[in-house]
Design a protein around this motif. Structure first.
Motif, short mmCIF file in Angstrom:
data_model
loop_
_atom_site.label_atom_id
_atom_site.label_comp_id
_atom_site.label_asym_id
_atom_site.label_seq_id
_atom_site.Cartn_x
_atom_site.Cartn_y
_atom_site.Cartn_z
N ASP A 152 -0.15 0.14 -11.62
CA ASP A 152 0.01 1.39 -10.87
C ASP A 152 -0.90 1.43 -9.64
OD1 ASP A 152 1.21 3.86 -10.42
OD2 ASP A 152 -0.33 4.97 -11.53
N VAL A 153 -0.94 0.31 -8.88
CA VAL A 153 -1.82 0.25 -7.71
C VAL A 153 -1.02 -0.18 -6.47
CG1 VAL A 153 -3.90 -0.25 -9.03
CG2 VAL A 153 -2.49 -2.14 -8.20
N GLN A 154 -1.58 0.12 -5.31
CA GLN A 154 -1.00 -0.30 -4.04
C GLN A 154 -1.29 -1.78 -3.79
OE1 GLN A 154 -2.26 2.28 -0.81
NE2 GLN A 154 -2.26 4.08 -2.15
N ILE A 155 -0.54 -2.35 -2.84
CA ILE A 155 -0.77 -3.74 -2.44
C ILE A 155 -0.87 -3.81 -0.92
CG2 ILE A 155 0.45 -4.72 -4.42
CD1 ILE A 155 2.83 -5.21 -2.43
N ALA A 181 -1.18 -8.04 11.35
CA ALA A 181 -1.83 -6.93 10.64
C ALA A 181 -1.21 -6.78 9.26
CB ALA A 181 -1.69 -5.63 11.43
N ARG A 182 -2.04 -6.34 8.31
CA ARG A 182 -1.58 -6.25 6.93
C ARG A 182 -0.76 -4.97 6.70
NH1 ARG A 182 -3.84 -10.07 3.81
NH2 ARG A 182 -3.22 -9.03 1.91
N TYR A 183 0.30 -5.09 5.91
CA TYR A 183 1.07 -3.94 5.44
C TYR A 183 0.37 -3.38 4.21
CZ TYR A 183 5.14 -5.35 8.31
OH TYR A 183 6.00 -5.65 9.33
N ARG A 184 0.48 -2.07 4.03
CA ARG A 184 -0.03 -1.45 2.80
C ARG A 184 1.06 -0.55 2.24
NH1 ARG A 184 -2.71 3.36 1.42
NH2 ARG A 184 -2.80 3.97 3.61
N VAL A 185 1.52 -0.85 1.03
CA VAL A 185 2.62 -0.10 0.43
C VAL A 185 2.35 0.10 -1.06
CG1 VAL A 185 4.28 -1.09 2.06
CG2 VAL A 185 4.00 -2.13 -0.20
N ILE A 200 11.10 -3.11 -3.56
CA ILE A 200 11.37 -1.73 -3.14
C ILE A 200 10.06 -0.97 -3.27
CG2 ILE A 200 12.73 0.35 -3.57
CD1 ILE A 200 14.86 -1.41 -4.84
N ALA A 201 9.60 -0.38 -2.18
CA ALA A 201 8.26 0.20 -2.14
C ALA A 201 8.24 1.48 -1.33
CB ALA A 201 7.26 -0.81 -1.56
N PHE A 202 7.16 2.24 -1.49
CA PHE A 202 6.91 3.42 -0.66
C PHE A 202 5.99 2.99 0.47
CE2 PHE A 202 4.25 7.13 0.41
CZ PHE A 202 5.26 7.98 0.86
N ASP A 203 6.50 3.14 1.69
CA ASP A 203 5.73 2.80 2.88
C ASP A 203 4.91 4.02 3.29
OD1 ASP A 203 5.31 2.77 5.91
OD2 ASP A 203 5.92 0.70 5.51
N HIS A 204 3.59 3.89 3.28
CA HIS A 204 2.73 5.04 3.52
C HIS A 204 2.80 5.53 4.96
CE1 HIS A 204 0.77 2.64 0.22
NE2 HIS A 204 1.02 3.79 -0.37
N ASP A 205 2.90 4.60 5.91
CA ASP A 205 2.94 5.00 7.31
C ASP A 205 4.24 5.73 7.64
OD1 ASP A 205 0.47 3.85 7.74
OD2 ASP A 205 1.32 1.90 8.30
#
Length: 331
Positions: A152-155, A181-185, A200-205
């Motif tokens: 249950d963590v981001q990557i 640059a690194r993606y964070r999702v 399939i992920a939630f993109d924070h930006d």
């Protein structure tokens, strides 16, 4: 004279010999089993072979003795040969598994049957002729993504495209998006579409659901941050249904589109959109179908490939966008 230490391993060696060297068409007699054990440095009396076979049968190994010849063989295993062939075929056809890893996996599968049947598996291996990914890291990316979802963590990761570099001799190399640059999702699901694995992920930006090809992800790292976007991935979220809407996993605006199809195309629609379709008649030769799709050039290309036997009839803005797409090819 000290007793041979291998004698303690006699039952294990016998178990291994039977699994590796016997099947329904290949049997070993008591004397052949004794000789095989002898090559392992183990002596065995005929009577001890009988009792050892009985012990293996009691343990659960399906060893059969064919009367008359006295030949022993393993009649059934955890995986039957047709099942192993199915696994080999799946690995061969999987673009997301590299050629090197495909051969390693198939080699491990061969150990799940006798040497004789493993040979029949090897005869159908044509991995070098298949289209495969270039990214060796994907095998470990998939494992890391499952771990992140479970934890249950981001990557974070770097994302790239393959490009041709002609500066010296032409070669294929990685070109990182966002200048590296690194993606964070927040990862929520993995899906397999069009022979590729996608996250399939939630993109924070962007604040929305997005998907990423796993074989184009590099330097993947789990963070200590909890996942976000849970409201978009409630119990009703269906990864398979999401994949059906998104053609070629290209993003776009999701809309309900009405299609008019020739009756014989019902099978094509079932293959694409699943068994929960609700077609209704348009005339004697056609039916209408309302489907939820992500409108993109890839969706239009799919409709175009059906040569007018499937038409978009609603909503008007999608029909208009389809016409514009067609004009790009003829202008």
């Amino acid at each position: 004279m000290s007793k041979n230490p291998n004698q303690k391993l006699k039952l294990l060696y016998l178990y291994q010999i039977l699994l590796q060297r016997t099947d329904e068409n290949h049997k070993l007699t008591t004397d052949e089993l004794r000789a095989a054990l002898e090559r392992c440095g183990i002596t065995a009396e005929r009577k001890s072979i009988y009792s050892d076979i009985e012990a293996l049968q009691n343990f659960g190994l399906d060893v059969i003795c064919q009367r008359g010849t006295g030949g022993y063989y393993v009649a059934s295993r955890e995986f039957e040969l047709p099942e192993l062939k199915l696994l080999v075929d799946a690995i061969q056809c999987s673009r997301f598994i590299t050629e090197k890893k495909s051969n390693e996996l198939i080699g491990k599968i061969e150990h799940l049957t006798s040497d004789h049947e493993a040979h029949t598996l090897q005869r159908q291996v044509y991995v070098s002729e298949r289209v495969k990914t270039l990214n060796e890291q994907i095998y470990y990316n998939i494992d890391a993504l499952h771990a992140a979802i479970s934890n249950d963590v981001q990557i974070t990761f770097r994302y790239f495209n393959w490009v041709l570099n002609f500066s010296a001799s032409p070669r294929i190399q990685k070109q990182y998006r966002r200048d590296g640059a690194r993606y964070r999702v927040s990862p929520w699901a993995l899906t397999w579409d069009n022979e590729n694995y996608y996250l399939i992920a939630f993109d924070h930006d962007a604040g929305e659901i997005r998907h990423y090809r796993v074989d184009k992800m590099d330097s993947l790292v789990q963070t200590d941050l909890p996942r976000e976007g849970k409201q978009l991935f409630d119990d009703r979220f269906d990864a398979a249904a999401y994949s059906r809407k998104v053609f070629g996993m290209f993003s776009g605006e999701e809309k309900t589109v009405k299609l008019k199809c020739l009756n014989r195309f019902i099978g094509v629609m079932l293959d694409r959109f699943g068994s929960s379709l609700r077609p209704f008649p348009a005339d004697n030769e056609h039916f209408y179908l309302d489907v939820d799709v992500v409108v993109s050039p890839q969706f239009f290309s799919w409709v175009f490939s059906l040569e007018g036997d499937v038409r978009i009839v609603n909503p008007p803005e999608v029909c208009e966008a389809f016409e514009k797409q067609i004009h790009k090819f003829i202008d």
